[in-house]
Design a protein around this motif. Structure first.
Motif, PDB file in Angstrom:
ATOM      1  N   SER A  58       0.856  -1.175   0.000  1.00 17.36           N
ATOM      2  CA  SER A  58       0.000   0.000   0.000  1.00 17.36           C
ATOM      3  C   SER A  58       0.899   1.235   0.000  1.00 17.36           C
ATOM      4  O   SER A  58       1.646   1.465   0.944  1.00 17.36           O
ATOM      5  CB  SER A  58      -0.890  -0.001   1.240  1.00 17.36           C
ATOM      6  OG  SER A  58      -1.641   1.183   1.282  1.00 17.36           O
ATOM      7  N   PHE A  59       0.841   2.001  -1.081  1.00 21.34           N
ATOM      8  CA  PHE A  59       1.598   3.250  -1.175  1.00 21.34           C
ATOM      9  C   PHE A  59       0.866   4.178  -2.123  1.00 21.34           C
ATOM     10  O   PHE A  59      -0.001   3.755  -2.888  1.00 21.34           O
ATOM     11  CB  PHE A  59       3.044   3.013  -1.634  1.00 21.34           C
ATOM     12  CG  PHE A  59       3.166   2.394  -2.991  1.00 21.34           C
ATOM     13  CD1 PHE A  59       3.205   3.172  -4.141  1.00 21.34           C
ATOM     14  CD2 PHE A  59       3.245   1.016  -3.129  1.00 21.34           C
ATOM     15  CE1 PHE A  59       3.314   2.596  -5.388  1.00 21.34           C
ATOM     16  CE2 PHE A  59       3.362   0.430  -4.376  1.00 21.34           C
ATOM     17  CZ  PHE A  59       3.395   1.218  -5.507  1.00 21.34           C
ATOM     18  N   SER A  60       1.219   5.454  -2.074  1.00 23.25           N
ATOM     19  CA  SER A  60       0.635   6.411  -3.014  1.00 23.25           C
ATOM     20  C   SER A  60       1.719   7.349  -3.511  1.00 23.25           C
ATOM     21  O   SER A  60       2.651   7.681  -2.790  1.00 23.25           O
ATOM     22  CB  SER A  60      -0.491   7.205  -2.342  1.00 23.25           C
ATOM     23  OG  SER A  60       0.029   7.996  -1.298  1.00 23.25           O
ATOM     24  N   TRP A  61       1.599   7.745  -4.766  1.00 23.19           N
ATOM     25  CA  TRP A  61       2.514   8.703  -5.375  1.00 23.19           C
ATOM     26  C   TRP A  61       1.673   9.878  -5.836  1.00 23.19           C
ATOM     27  O   TRP A  61       0.899   9.764  -6.779  1.00 23.19           O
ATOM     28  CB  TRP A  61       3.252   8.071  -6.547  1.00 23.19           C
ATOM     29  CG  TRP A  61       4.363   8.926  -7.109  1.00 23.19           C
ATOM     30  CD1 TRP A  61       4.359  10.278  -7.267  1.00 23.19           C
ATOM     31  CD2 TRP A  61       5.631   8.489  -7.572  1.00 23.19           C
ATOM     32  NE1 TRP A  61       5.551  10.714  -7.801  1.00 23.19           N
ATOM     33  CE2 TRP A  61       6.344   9.623  -7.996  1.00 23.19           C
ATOM     34  CE3 TRP A  61       6.232   7.241  -7.673  1.00 23.19           C
ATOM     35  CZ2 TRP A  61       7.627   9.552  -8.531  1.00 23.19           C
ATOM     36  CZ3 TRP A  61       7.511   7.178  -8.198  1.00 23.19           C
ATOM     37  CH2 TRP A  61       8.208   8.322  -8.619  1.00 23.19           C
ATOM     38  N   ASP A  62       1.793  11.014  -5.139  1.00 23.18           N
ATOM     39  CA  ASP A  62       1.077  12.213  -5.552  1.00 23.18           C
ATOM     40  C   ASP A  62       2.062  13.179  -6.206  1.00 23.18           C
ATOM     41  O   ASP A  62       3.190  12.800  -6.525  1.00 23.18           O
ATOM     42  CB  ASP A  62       0.329  12.840  -4.374  1.00 23.18           C
ATOM     43  CG  ASP A  62       1.244  13.285  -3.238  1.00 23.18           C
ATOM     44  OD1 ASP A  62       2.452  13.467  -3.474  1.00 23.18           O
ATOM     45  OD2 ASP A  62       0.744  13.456  -2.116  1.00 23.18           O
ATOM     46  N   ASP A  63       1.664  14.424  -6.390  1.00 19.86           N
ATOM     47  CA  ASP A  63       2.517  15.408  -7.065  1.00 19.86           C
ATOM     48  C   ASP A  63       3.837  15.650  -6.362  1.00 19.86           C
ATOM     49  O   ASP A  63       4.823  16.023  -6.989  1.00 19.86           O
ATOM     50  CB  ASP A  63       1.786  16.751  -7.205  1.00 19.86           C
ATOM     51  CG  ASP A  63       0.641  16.673  -8.196  1.00 19.86           C
ATOM     52  OD1 ASP A  63       0.626  15.741  -9.029  1.00 19.86           O
ATOM     53  OD2 ASP A  63      -0.253  17.539  -8.116  1.00 19.86           O
ATOM     54  N   SER A  64       3.885  15.413  -5.044  1.00 19.71           N
ATOM     55  CA  SER A  64       5.107  15.717  -4.313  1.00 19.71           C
ATOM     56  C   SER A  64       6.025  14.517  -4.090  1.00 19.71           C
ATOM     57  O   SER A  64       7.208  14.693  -3.865  1.00 19.71           O
ATOM     58  CB  SER A  64       4.774  16.367  -2.971  1.00 19.71           C
ATOM     59  OG  SER A  64       3.869  15.575  -2.253  1.00 19.71           O
ATOM     60  N   GLY A  65       5.500  13.275  -4.154  1.00 21.83           N
ATOM     61  CA  GLY A  65       6.365  12.117  -3.971  1.00 21.83           C
ATOM     62  C   GLY A  65       5.605  10.886  -3.516  1.00 21.83           C
ATOM     63  O   GLY A  65       4.377  10.837  -3.601  1.00 21.83           O
ATOM     64  N   ILE A  66       6.356   9.894  -3.018  1.00 23.68           N
ATOM     65  CA  ILE A  66       5.786   8.616  -2.600  1.00 23.68           C
ATOM     66  C   ILE A  66       5.613   8.587  -1.082  1.00 23.68           C
ATOM     67  O   ILE A  66       6.544   8.895  -0.344  1.00 23.68           O
ATOM     68  CB  ILE A  66       6.704   7.438  -2.991  1.00 23.68           C
ATOM     69  CG1 ILE A  66       6.935   7.397  -4.499  1.00 23.68           C
ATOM     70  CG2 ILE A  66       6.118   6.114  -2.521  1.00 23.68           C
ATOM     71  CD1 ILE A  66       7.944   6.338  -4.927  1.00 23.68           C
ATOM     72  N   SER A  67       4.425   8.160  -0.651  1.00 23.43           N
ATOM     73  CA  SER A  67       4.139   7.955   0.771  1.00 23.43           C
ATOM     74  C   SER A  67       3.821   6.488   0.979  1.00 23.43           C
ATOM     75  O   SER A  67       3.068   5.895   0.200  1.00 23.43           O
ATOM     76  CB  SER A  67       2.933   8.788   1.208  1.00 23.43           C
ATOM     77  OG  SER A  67       3.203  10.156   1.050  1.00 23.43           O
ATOM     78  N   SER A  68       4.407   5.892   2.017  1.00 26.06           N
ATOM     79  CA  SER A  68       4.178   4.480   2.292  1.00 26.06           C
ATOM     80  C   SER A  68       4.655   4.149   3.694  1.00 26.06           C
ATOM     81  O   SER A  68       5.423   4.902   4.294  1.00 26.06           O
ATOM     82  CB  SER A  68       4.948   3.618   1.287  1.00 26.06           C
ATOM     83  OG  SER A  68       4.713   2.250   1.515  1.00 26.06           O
ATOM     84  N   THR A  69       4.206   3.009   4.194  1.00 27.42           N
ATOM     85  CA  THR A  69       4.778   2.458   5.410  1.00 27.42           C
ATOM     86  C   THR A  69       5.664   1.295   4.973  1.00 27.42           C
ATOM     87  O   THR A  69       5.178   0.335   4.383  1.00 27.42           O
ATOM     88  CB  THR A  69       3.694   1.979   6.388  1.00 27.42           C
ATOM     89  OG1 THR A  69       2.902   3.109   6.767  1.00 27.42           O
ATOM     90  CG2 THR A  69       4.309   1.364   7.634  1.00 27.42           C
ATOM     91  N   LEU A  70       6.962   1.423   5.197  1.00 31.66           N
ATOM     92  CA  LEU A  70       7.929   0.402   4.792  1.00 31.66           C
ATOM     93  C   LEU A  70       8.452  -0.308   6.036  1.00 31.66           C
ATOM     94  O   LEU A  70       8.572   0.302   7.096  1.00 31.66           O
ATOM     95  CB  LEU A  70       9.081   1.030   4.012  1.00 31.66           C
ATOM     96  CG  LEU A  70       8.685   1.786   2.738  1.00 31.66           C
ATOM     97  CD1 LEU A  70       9.899   2.485   2.131  1.00 31.66           C
ATOM     98  CD2 LEU A  70       8.048   0.858   1.731  1.00 31.66           C
ATOM     99  N   VAL A  71       8.757  -1.579   5.889  1.00 29.32           N
ATOM    100  CA  VAL A  71       9.240  -2.379   7.006  1.00 29.32           C
ATOM    101  C   VAL A  71      10.745  -2.599   6.866  1.00 29.32           C
ATOM    102  O   VAL A  71      11.218  -3.077   5.838  1.00 29.32           O
ATOM    103  CB  VAL A  71       8.496  -3.733   7.080  1.00 29.32           C
ATOM    104  CG1 VAL A  71       9.044  -4.573   8.224  1.00 29.32           C
ATOM    105  CG2 VAL A  71       6.999  -3.510   7.239  1.00 29.32           C
ATOM    106  N   PHE A  72      11.481  -2.237   7.898  1.00 32.60           N
ATOM    107  CA  PHE A  72      12.923  -2.467   7.971  1.00 32.60           C
ATOM    108  C   PHE A  72      13.134  -3.415   9.146  1.00 32.60           C
ATOM    109  O   PHE A  72      12.814  -3.067  10.281  1.00 32.60           O
ATOM    110  CB  PHE A  72      13.686  -1.160   8.183  1.00 32.60           C
ATOM    111  CG  PHE A  72      13.549  -0.191   7.046  1.00 32.60           C
ATOM    112  CD1 PHE A  72      14.432  -0.226   5.987  1.00 32.60           C
ATOM    113  CD2 PHE A  72      12.517   0.742   7.032  1.00 32.60           C
ATOM    114  CE1 PHE A  72      14.298   0.657   4.927  1.00 32.60           C
ATOM    115  CE2 PHE A  72      12.381   1.630   5.982  1.00 32.60           C
ATOM    116  CZ  PHE A  72      13.275   1.592   4.926  1.00 32.60           C
ATOM    117  N   GLY A  73      13.664  -4.625   8.864  1.00 31.12           N
ATOM    118  CA  GLY A  73      13.728  -5.656   9.891  1.00 31.12           C
ATOM    119  C   GLY A  73      12.297  -6.100  10.152  1.00 31.12           C
ATOM    120  O   GLY A  73      11.612  -6.562   9.266  1.00 31.12           O
TER     121      GLY A  73
END
Length: 141
Positions: A58-73
């Motif tokens: 689940s992510f979105s790319w609008d006019d300013s950039g990409i928003s998402s919740t990413l998992v590290f570890g």
């Protein structure tokens, strides 16, 4: 005028994503990039951070950039990557990559001194900042 509109990056990103189901981006370190509470490692500050997106995320790319919740570890981090801070979009499956230089005047805080300006006193330009100018115009005889 921007050197690489975010729309072109977005189009390339989605073309690769739709073709093979995942795409990698390299985001440079800047004040605008938010990688949750994790932040950037020293290596990532120098070389950028590689992030993987796939069709099940689940992510979105609008006019300013990409928003998402990413998992590290095992820890999720709310992330935002401005389009201007995405310097590479690539797909190993397609053997394809798109590279965009940072927009002039918006380099990260550890950027090199712009051409034509003298470095601050006591600071030297890095050895790899030498620029060779080539004029491809034909000379008149």
């Amino acid at each position: 005028m921007k050197s690489c509109p975010g729309g072109l990056k977005k189009t390339i990103f989605y073309e690769m994503l739709n073709a093979v189901g995942r795409v990698f981006i390299v985001a440079r370190h800047s004040d605008g990039v938010m990688i949750g509470t994790r932040g950037f490692t020293e290596e990532e500050i120098k070389n950028g951070i590689v992030l993987v997106f796939n069709t099940s995320m689940s992510f979105s790319w609008d006019d300013s950039g990409i928003s998402s919740t990413l998992v590290f570890g095992a820890t999720p981090h709310k992330c935002f990557i401005p389009a201007e801070d995405i310097v590479v979009i690539y797909s190993p499956e397609l053997n394809a990559q798109f590279v965009a230089a940072p927009i002039p005047g918006q380099e990260s805080s550890d950027a090199k001194t712009p051409e034509g300006e003298q470095p601050a006193e006591g600071k030297k330009r890095p050895a790899d900042s030498k620029v060779v100018k080539v004029d491809f115009q034909k000379k008149k005889r």
